[in-house]
Design a protein around this motif. Structure first.
Motif, short mmCIF file in Angstrom:
data_model
loop_
_atom_site.label_atom_id
_atom_site.label_comp_id
_atom_site.label_asym_id
_atom_site.label_seq_id
_atom_site.Cartn_x
_atom_site.Cartn_y
_atom_site.Cartn_z
N LEU A 1 0.73 -1.11 0.11
CA LEU A 1 -0.01 -0.14 -0.07
C LEU A 1 0.90 1.46 0.11
N ASP A 2 1.75 1.19 0.84
CA ASP A 2 2.58 2.58 0.94
C ASP A 2 3.46 2.73 -0.34
N TRP A 3 4.05 1.86 -0.97
CA TRP A 3 4.99 2.03 -2.29
C TRP A 3 3.91 2.38 -3.39
N MET A 4 2.90 1.52 -3.53
CA MET A 4 1.92 1.74 -4.37
C MET A 4 0.92 2.94 -4.65
N TRP A 5 0.77 3.49 -3.50
CA TRP A 5 -0.06 4.58 -3.34
C TRP A 5 0.92 5.87 -3.70
N ARG A 6 2.29 5.83 -3.65
CA ARG A 6 3.14 6.81 -3.89
C ARG A 6 3.33 6.89 -5.64
N ARG A 7 3.13 5.38 -6.02
CA ARG A 7 3.49 5.32 -7.47
C ARG A 7 2.19 6.02 -8.27
N GLY A 8 0.87 5.63 -7.46
CA GLY A 8 -0.39 5.86 -8.21
C GLY A 8 -1.03 6.93 -8.09
N TRP A 9 -0.90 7.62 -6.99
CA TRP A 9 -1.80 8.72 -6.88
C TRP A 9 -1.16 10.08 -7.51
N ASP A 10 -2.08 10.70 -8.25
CA ASP A 10 -2.00 11.87 -9.24
C ASP A 10 -1.89 13.18 -8.32
N CYS A 11 -0.70 13.76 -7.90
CA CYS A 11 -0.62 14.81 -7.13
C CYS A 11 -0.96 15.96 -7.68
N GLU A 12 -1.30 15.93 -9.31
CA GLU A 12 -1.50 17.14 -9.86
C GLU A 12 -3.17 17.39 -9.97
N TYR A 13 -3.73 16.27 -10.29
CA TYR A 13 -5.26 16.46 -10.51
C TYR A 13 -6.09 15.74 -9.73
N GLY A 14 -5.13 14.80 -8.77
CA GLY A 14 -6.10 13.88 -7.82
C GLY A 14 -6.40 12.46 -8.52
N GLY A 15 -6.81 11.65 -7.83
CA GLY A 15 -7.20 10.15 -8.46
C GLY A 15 -6.01 9.25 -8.52
N ILE A 16 -6.24 7.91 -9.01
CA ILE A 16 -5.21 7.01 -9.14
C ILE A 16 -4.71 6.79 -10.69
N PHE A 17 -3.79 6.88 -11.24
CA PHE A 17 -3.38 6.60 -12.60
C PHE A 17 -3.68 5.21 -12.76
N TYR A 18 -3.83 5.03 -14.05
CA TYR A 18 -4.25 3.34 -14.55
C TYR A 18 -2.43 2.84 -14.52
N PHE A 19 -1.80 3.30 -15.41
CA PHE A 19 -0.31 2.52 -15.50
C PHE A 19 0.61 3.69 -15.13
N ARG A 20 1.81 2.97 -14.46
CA ARG A 20 2.96 3.75 -14.52
C ARG A 20 3.93 3.03 -15.00
N ASP A 21 5.24 3.46 -15.45
CA ASP A 21 6.34 2.76 -15.72
C ASP A 21 7.30 2.41 -14.31
#
Lengths: 402, 402
Positions: free
Chosen positions: A281-301
């Motif tokens: 949860l800690d690692w992937m929240w950091r990867r997924g949360w969109d700090c600019e618009y909010g919400g969770i990105f679908y994919f990241r590299d």
């Protein structure tokens, strides 16, 4: 009112319950039932109008599980039992071909349209039968559940059992790779079978042993400590496959994995699983949360390179549902304020952008900034599952006797 | 300066030529050549850095065709001939498996990764061999071209010849359907073979007879006069399959079809084909052009219902390339001012949003409003083809002796 303070918890439990019982479930009962041929329509326009009568076999199972689970855990309401039965009957009559493998889509009247390599139709049939065995008291459905789970194990994990017309997508001689999806779905399926039918032995292992087996594989292969990420596909030894597919992270999927593991930790008081779930949860929240618009990105590299999927920055409903569960469960288990804060952030963003106050249910697909991409309330990929499961799960977590 | 007035035509020809020869082709020669293993990389970041070394077999053929075609039609420049040869060699060494079917992707050193049901790798190999036969003067490549085209015909149109591991996606007993893609690619492939190798007989028909056969099928089955649209998939009798897939329009694909047909009309002075091509263009421009933000939508629904694909409103580079060709060719053939106006609109929108003045080449994937979704210049789906083909085609159309 402080987020997740005692008074707020009660209000939030009411919000989840009302949204589930007064909005989402009535939407599907009103628009999704095929009163003529049985089973569920899921391709529904914004207002619930059916825009495609083809039927998803995934959602016959998932829908039947949801309705039966409400009957099992809230009250044995007749319309929920009837709705569950409709999906169960459709699955039994039209779900499989003569080889025993389940279809992916069929026509309204059950003629086969598409079968896929994946065995997720099998896993969703298994949880449907398990929940319905309990709801109906008919023990024969327990056997159907175990059969479907055994079929899932066979098709998802035993290459020799794969049907010849569905070879692996990527040549396993050239590039052997493992995906996390079958393990995660395996865990959730075994948890449901155990909850409704007891911890029986299937294909040589009890449900709990299967769960431990898969969690171990996630911890040792898919959790990448160097990059602090949960990978979606890995080489058999857990190393990174440094190509588009191998680097592609799916944060919402990982947050779903996190709560499956946390739930196991909570139920069995396993500190190691608690630590694993919180780490994911800690690692992937950091990867997924969109700090600019909010919400969770679908994919990241994994390495911050461009993702090949061109819609990678869209916001889908289901990762948000999974993130709402994961953050709330983590707060329940730890009391740590960051989880309350994350829960607030994803809850508020989701209800503000996905919910449709006029016609009910949630939109499924938003652009990065929250604008609606398609007004569909359902499709072959969206039906009565992630959203009602989240509302049901969070309500009961906040109000255990709900 | 009035759009497509004589003075403007000369300026535009120069713009297309310069963008082709000073920007796009050098970008691929600089970043896309694998000097060690041969063939082309296509997974390139914004600045040309290779982000995935896997190789697309589609693009080994498409790239070799493009480089050989420049050598054939502009000048026999050594580096273009060498670049073409590199893709040709890679295709010959690593393109096919022992059954003779071409792969979809392979590793950098040619080990098989993925094969697909579709036979487009075969068609792109055919045009590469045909162009290279002419560029090299080596007649043996003409045989390879005809073999690859015969393989295309077999896999794309003869269900009995399909490999057992690649069954039709949708069960043909339940829902027989035809797609327009194989016909369109067939036309373009036969046009290329005829242009470079003469109008030979392959599998019982000359190239021209194959083209007539496919154009007839498009006119009688896929052009829907009731809805004024070119359909992507139809029932065998040409009727609408009223489900998500059957209603889904791809305007950029249709505009590509329009110019394939217009080109045939122009070359053979066929008034019926001229009328067909213009009808497709008129109807599908109306369906595809985004009056609010500009650019061409990726998917639309025949009846204005929601499209299942959630990224349906994105703007991809290739439909814009095809629209630029189609509108310019229509203007050349008719002189009608609406085609000049449409050409101006799509040309200006495309160069403003897709072109990257800093690093060269074009972005491939934009959001509806023109914002960049991914900065990739190439992937397994984007390489040296649609953009350079468009620049080359339009330059030569405006300046026939270019």
């Amino acid at each position: 009112m402080q987020w997740l303070s005692p008074a707020h918890r009660a209000a939030l439990a009411t919000e989840y319950r009302r949204h589930l019982l007064d909005d989402v479930i009535p939407f599907w009962l009103r628009h999704g039932m095929d009163s003529q041929q049985g089973g569920y329509f899921t391709a529904l326009d914004r207002d619930g109008a059916v825009v495609d009568t083809d039927k998803s076999i995934w959602f016959q199972g998932r829908g039947a599980w949801m309705f039966a689970t409400l009957a099992n855990t809230v009250e044995p309401r007749r319309e929920w039992l009837d709705a569950a039965r409709s999906g169960i009957d459709f699955l039994q009559r039209f779900g499989r071909d003569s080889s025993g493998k389940y279809h992916f889509t069929v026509t309204r009247d059950g003629r086969p349209l598409r079968m896929r390599r994946y065995a997720f139709s099998e896993s969703f049939a298994a949880i449907a039968f398990a929940a319905y065995a309990r709801a109906s008291g008919d023990e024969s459905f327990a056997d159907h559940a175990h059969e479907a789970f055994a079929a899932y194990l066979r098709y998802a994990f035993d290459p020799a059992q794969s049907l010849p017309q569905f070879p692996a997508k990527i040549n396993p001689q050239t590039r052997p790779m493992l995906g996390i999806g079958p393990l995660m779905i395996g865990i959730a399926t075994a948890q449901e079978l155990r909850a409704n039918l007891g911890d029986r032995i299937i294909a040589g292992r009890s449900c709990t042993q299967w769960i431990d087996h898969w969690i171990d594989s996630i911890a040792t292969r898919f959790l990448n400590r160097e990059h602090e990420a949960l990978l979606e596909v890995v080489a058999p030894d857990g190393s990174v496959i440094d190509h588009f597919d191998g680097r592609m992270l799916n944060p919402g999927h990982a947050l779903e994995c996190a709560w499956f593991v946390l739930q196991e930790a909570r139920q069995r008081d396993r500190a190691d699983y608690r630590q694993l779930g919180l780490t994911i949860l800690d690692w992937m929240w950091r990867r997924g949360w969109d700090c600019e618009y909010g919400g969770i990105f679908y994919f990241r590299d994994l390495r911050g390179l461009p993702v090949q999927e061109y819609w990678q920055d869209m916001k889908f409903w289901w990762p948000h549902c999974e993130a709402i569960i994961a953050t709330l469960l983590a707060f329940e288990m730890t009391g740590e304020s960051r989880y309350a804060e994350w829960h607030r952030a994803v809850h508020e963003w989701s209800f503000r952008h996905f919910a449709d106050a006029e016609f009910g249910e949630w939109y499924g697909y938003l652009h990065r900034d929250g604008r609606i991409s398609t007004p569909l309330k359902g499709s072959m990929w969206k039906g009565p599952f992630h959203l009602p499961r989240m509302l049901w799960y969070c309500w009961r977590l906040l109000e255990p006797r709900g």
